[in-house]
Design an enzyme around this catalytic site. Sequence first.
Site, mmCIF file in Angstrom:
data_model
loop_
_atom_site.group_PDB
_atom_site.id
_atom_site.type_symbol
_atom_site.label_atom_id
_atom_site.label_comp_id
_atom_site.label_asym_id
_atom_site.label_seq_id
_atom_site.Cartn_x
_atom_site.Cartn_y
_atom_site.Cartn_z
ATOM 1 N N GLY A 1 49.803 -8.511 22.542
ATOM 2 C CA GLY A 1 48.803 -9.572 22.476
ATOM 3 C C GLY A 1 49.050 -10.671 23.486
ATOM 4 O O GLY A 1 48.116 -11.335 23.940
ATOM 5 N N GLY B 1 50.611 -10.169 26.495
ATOM 6 C CA GLY B 1 50.402 -9.621 27.827
ATOM 7 C C GLY B 1 51.295 -8.426 28.065
ATOM 8 O O GLY B 1 51.979 -7.941 27.150
ATOM 9 N N PRO B 2 51.350 -7.919 29.293
ATOM 10 C CA PRO B 2 52.184 -6.751 29.596
ATOM 11 C C PRO B 2 53.667 -7.092 29.605
ATOM 12 O O PRO B 2 54.053 -8.236 29.851
ATOM 13 C CB PRO B 2 51.704 -6.341 30.993
ATOM 14 N N LYS C 1 58.144 -10.411 29.674
ATOM 15 C CA LYS C 1 56.835 -10.479 29.020
ATOM 16 C C LYS C 1 55.981 -11.486 29.775
ATOM 17 O O LYS C 1 56.289 -12.679 29.801
ATOM 18 C CB LYS C 1 56.989 -10.860 27.547
ATOM 19 N N ASP D 1 54.513 -12.280 11.682
ATOM 20 C CA ASP D 1 53.954 -11.086 12.326
ATOM 21 C C ASP D 1 54.981 -9.956 12.364
ATOM 22 O O ASP D 1 55.137 -9.290 13.386
ATOM 23 C CB ASP D 1 53.465 -11.418 13.738
#
Length: 288
Positions: A80, A82-83, A98, A195
Amino acid sequence: MITLSSGCLNASSRLGERKRQRRRELLFLNSSTRFSEREASISTKGNKEIRKVDVTFFELSTLLAATDNFSTSNKLGQGGFGPVYKGKLSNGQEIAVKRLSTTSGQGIEELKNEVLLIAKLQHRNLVKLLGCCLEEDENMLIYEFMPNKSLDYFIFDESRKQLLDWKKRFDIILGIARGVLYLHQDSRLRIIHRDLKASNILLDEKMNPRISDFGTARVFGGEEILAITKRVVGTYGYMSPEYALDGVFSTKSDVFSFGVILLEIITGKKNTRIFNDDDSSNLIKYVS
């Protein structure tokens, strides 16, 4: 051709460094404001503790060299935020970078949240943050590299799940439980992750689990046991009902998520609509 003297070059370099330093200061200057997010239950005592943190800043040029200019061959995955890219520093150390995507629903606040939280936490079942990069338009987090990717990479794949015997699965469950216990009770700050899921459990070279991704985590202080938010974040399927429906979260929210992960490790199935029977539309209903 214009030739610049060494003095001019040094002055330019100093100016660039001052700009970078100013950006870093602006990012962390009001760090405590992020944790209120109109959630009156968040303790200011915890916020003051978080502000006392030393952060290592990586140069963009260093990360470009380490990842071969963010080559697709070095891309580990997409989240969520990014790569994520694999990299190797000049000293041979392997890292995971990240990189915030311009299309991400997350942003600089989640980056700041993660840096300020995880830099204060030290436990063998939490991923280690090495630093961050804030240069030009780039916002990146740098972690220790986990060679065995994440838990979902193994337990949801028919062939790779065979590599996890019951002893190893038990050890992974125990490691995650230790990490959650540290966050909730044994760390200097009480952290609610919000999460926890299989893809956020990374595995090191010995398949030891490391809890990762603290971008949406929250701090509890003093005798605080729960909070309410209007902005529900996380992943459906792992959220406790009271959090998903009413925005109420506490340590129990993480325990619920841990329970879902435990069921997924045991069954090798995701907590989604994987059964044809309408009365058993997800893993939790199926087990109960």
